[in-house]
Design a protein around this motif. Structure first.
Motif, PDB file in Angstrom:
ATOM      1  N   ILE A 237      39.588  45.468  36.737  1.00  0.00           N
ATOM      2  CA  ILE A 237      40.526  44.937  37.500  1.00  0.00           C
ATOM      3  C   ILE A 237      39.996  43.512  37.899  1.00  0.00           C
ATOM      4  O   ILE A 237      38.788  43.537  38.366  1.00  0.00           O
ATOM      5  N   VAL A 238      40.716  42.472  37.842  1.00  0.00           N
ATOM      6  CA  VAL A 238      40.311  41.117  38.169  1.00  0.00           C
ATOM      7  C   VAL A 238      41.087  40.754  39.418  1.00  0.00           C
ATOM      8  O   VAL A 238      42.294  40.971  39.551  1.00  0.00           O
ATOM      9  N   MET A 242      39.585  34.986  44.539  1.00  0.00           N
ATOM     10  CA  MET A 242      38.668  35.836  45.450  1.00  0.00           C
ATOM     11  C   MET A 242      39.386  36.202  46.769  1.00  0.00           C
ATOM     12  O   MET A 242      38.689  36.485  47.690  1.00  0.00           O
ATOM     13  N   GLY A 243      40.471  36.684  46.436  1.00  0.00           N
ATOM     14  CA  GLY A 243      41.376  37.274  47.621  1.00  0.00           C
ATOM     15  C   GLY A 243      41.770  36.491  48.653  1.00  0.00           C
ATOM     16  O   GLY A 243      42.249  36.841  49.665  1.00  0.00           O
ATOM     17  N   LEU A 244      41.767  35.081  48.408  1.00  0.00           N
ATOM     18  CA  LEU A 244      41.975  34.005  49.351  1.00  0.00           C
ATOM     19  C   LEU A 244      43.376  33.570  49.296  1.00  0.00           C
ATOM     20  O   LEU A 244      43.996  33.912  48.164  1.00  0.00           O
ATOM     21  N   SER A 245      44.106  32.993  50.364  1.00  0.00           N
ATOM     22  CA  SER A 245      45.456  32.378  50.319  1.00  0.00           C
ATOM     23  C   SER A 245      45.518  31.233  51.122  1.00  0.00           C
ATOM     24  O   SER A 245      44.682  30.848  51.942  1.00  0.00           O
ATOM     25  N   ILE A 272      35.812  38.824  39.497  1.00  0.00           N
ATOM     26  CA  ILE A 272      36.407  37.885  40.336  1.00  0.00           C
ATOM     27  C   ILE A 272      36.994  36.727  39.562  1.00  0.00           C
ATOM     28  O   ILE A 272      36.125  36.255  38.966  1.00  0.00           O
ATOM     29  N   ASP A 273      38.227  36.444  39.853  1.00  0.00           N
ATOM     30  CA  ASP A 273      39.089  35.079  39.348  1.00  0.00           C
ATOM     31  C   ASP A 273      38.760  34.359  40.528  1.00  0.00           C
ATOM     32  O   ASP A 273      39.301  34.224  41.552  1.00  0.00           O
ATOM     33  N   ARG A 303      30.268  38.515  36.484  1.00  0.00           N
ATOM     34  CA  ARG A 303      31.562  39.160  36.741  1.00  0.00           C
ATOM     35  C   ARG A 303      32.680  37.998  37.219  1.00  0.00           C
ATOM     36  O   ARG A 303      33.342  38.623  38.228  1.00  0.00           O
ATOM     37  N   ILE A 304      32.636  36.851  36.909  1.00  0.00           N
ATOM     38  CA  ILE A 304      33.369  35.792  37.378  1.00  0.00           C
ATOM     39  C   ILE A 304      34.161  35.328  36.369  1.00  0.00           C
ATOM     40  O   ILE A 304      33.548  34.902  35.205  1.00  0.00           O
ATOM     41  N   LEU A 305      35.575  34.844  36.550  1.00  0.00           N
ATOM     42  CA  LEU A 305      36.252  34.430  35.405  1.00  0.00           C
ATOM     43  C   LEU A 305      37.029  32.699  36.259  1.00  0.00           C
ATOM     44  O   LEU A 305      37.423  32.842  37.494  1.00  0.00           O
TER      45      LEU A 305
END
Length: 365
Positions: A237-238, A242-245, A272-273, A303-305
């Motif tokens: 799951i990516v 980072m869950g932000l907006s 985390i994208d 763990r980062i893209l």
């Protein structure tokens, strides 16, 4: 080798020792240079922008797109040699005159397969030789998951072996609340089991857009993503952006990093994208934040893209893509060599998809 006047053997030897790559054009290295060992990457002279754009929308919300070959040309003119070919799964009605859902409240933005099929047809006709492109399925409605497996079967029938990613798909995207989007419910998430099992069997990652919260309630929607990670621990799951907006510009960096760190520690398959300029504009560049986020990226380097989150609608052009790529890459200048190689030079991406490519080592000075 024709060294020409004024170039001594000592100068050539010096260049070789620091590892300046002969296969690196001013825009970036060739695709072939990633097929095996290559000259080390000289961060002082080569771009800090990444070789991979894992979050790139080749299709817009209204279907009026920059031509496929033109987008590929944009990549070729930068450092990018690998990209995920996202459509946009949630499109405006075909008969709508609206091109930007944000300016058309009330107009539905609904899941559809249209963009994915256009991308697949373009890949068959115009597959580039100098880029490695990964097609993604973006049609999935996470609040109505029942048709997903059947549609995945249709994709495989029409375009066998061509789709190797899913997403970006929306768990909760507040920006579309005025366009009839509603978050998936906890019950909906339990019903993902069929297509998540299919993704596991194919070893296919899924990129999920899931807002943490907003500036009124900082973790309002976080339990939804936590439930998805708990129920599907074996899926890759990516987590996009980072869950932000734009609805959440003031989450303290320390609190944000603590949330991400906890979930990365608890869920080994979470990735985390860090796409979208909202991260640089409202988080990474804020006073006192840069060092915190650099430390975080260095710690969780595997763990980062990276990604631009560029959308190829006809109002955009190469200058816009170039700017989005640069803005979303600024933080890479501050990473340690290991994190830079894994994130910007693509090693995480290659390993995630089991691609037969490898990132160059960073030159040691």
């Amino acid at each position: 080798m024709n060294m020409g006047r004024g170039v001594s053997f000592a100068m050539v030897a010096s260049l070789l020792l620091v590892g300046c790559a002969s296969d690196a054009a001013p825009e970036g290295r060739s695709l072939d240079s990633f097929r095996g060992p290559s000259a080390c990457y000289d961060r002082a002279s080569e771009p800090y922008t990444p070789v991979v754009d894992t979050h790139l929308h080749y299709r817009p919300f209204d279907g009026r797109a920059i031509p496929f070959n033109e987008v590929n040309d944009y990549l070729s003119r930068t450092s990018v040699r690998f990209a995920n070919v996202y459509g946009i799964g949630q499109m405006l009605p075909a008969n709508s005159s609206c091109s930007n859902y944000l300016t058309c409240p009330g107009t539905p933005v609904s899941p559809t397969i249209r963009n994915d099929f256009v991308n697949a047809a373009n890949m068959l006709e115009y597959k580039p030789d100098n880029l490695h492109l990964t097609l993604s399925m973006t049609f999935t409605d996470l609040s109505d998951p029942e048709p997903t497996v059947a549609l995945m079967t249709l994709y495989e029938k029409e375009y066998p072996g061509m789709f190797h990613w899913m997403g970006e798909v929306n768990l909760v995207k507040q920006a579309q609340f005025n366009n009839r989007h509603a978050p998936a419910t906890p019950k909906d998430i339990t019903l993902w089991s069929g297509f998540m099992a299919e993704l596991r069997s194919r070893n296919t990652p899924i990129t999920i857009h899931s807002d943490i919260g907003n500036d009124q309630t900082s973790t309002l929607y976080l339990p939804l993503m936590e439930q998805a990670l708990t129920l599907y621990p074996d899926n890759k799951i990516v987590w996009a952006h980072m869950g932000l907006s734009y609805e959440q510009k003031n989450l303290p960096a320390s609190e944000h990093i603590a949330i991400l760190s906890r979930l990365l520690d608890q869920h080994p398959n979470l990735i985390i994208d860090i796409s979208w300029r909202v991260l640089e504009d409202h988080y990474f560049s804020k006073w006192g934040n840069r060092e915190l986020y650099v430390d975080f990226l260095n710690q969780y380097a595997d763990r980062i893209l990276p990604g631009s989150d560029f959308v190829a609608f006809r109002g955009n052009n190469f200058s816009v893509y170039q700017q989005e790529l640069e803005v979303t890459s600024r933080i890479f200048q501050h990473l340690d060599n290991n994190a830079f190689r894994r994130i910007a030079l693509g090693e995480n991406y290659f390993q995630l998809l089991n691609l037969d490519y490898q990132a160059p080592m960073v030159c040691q000075r």
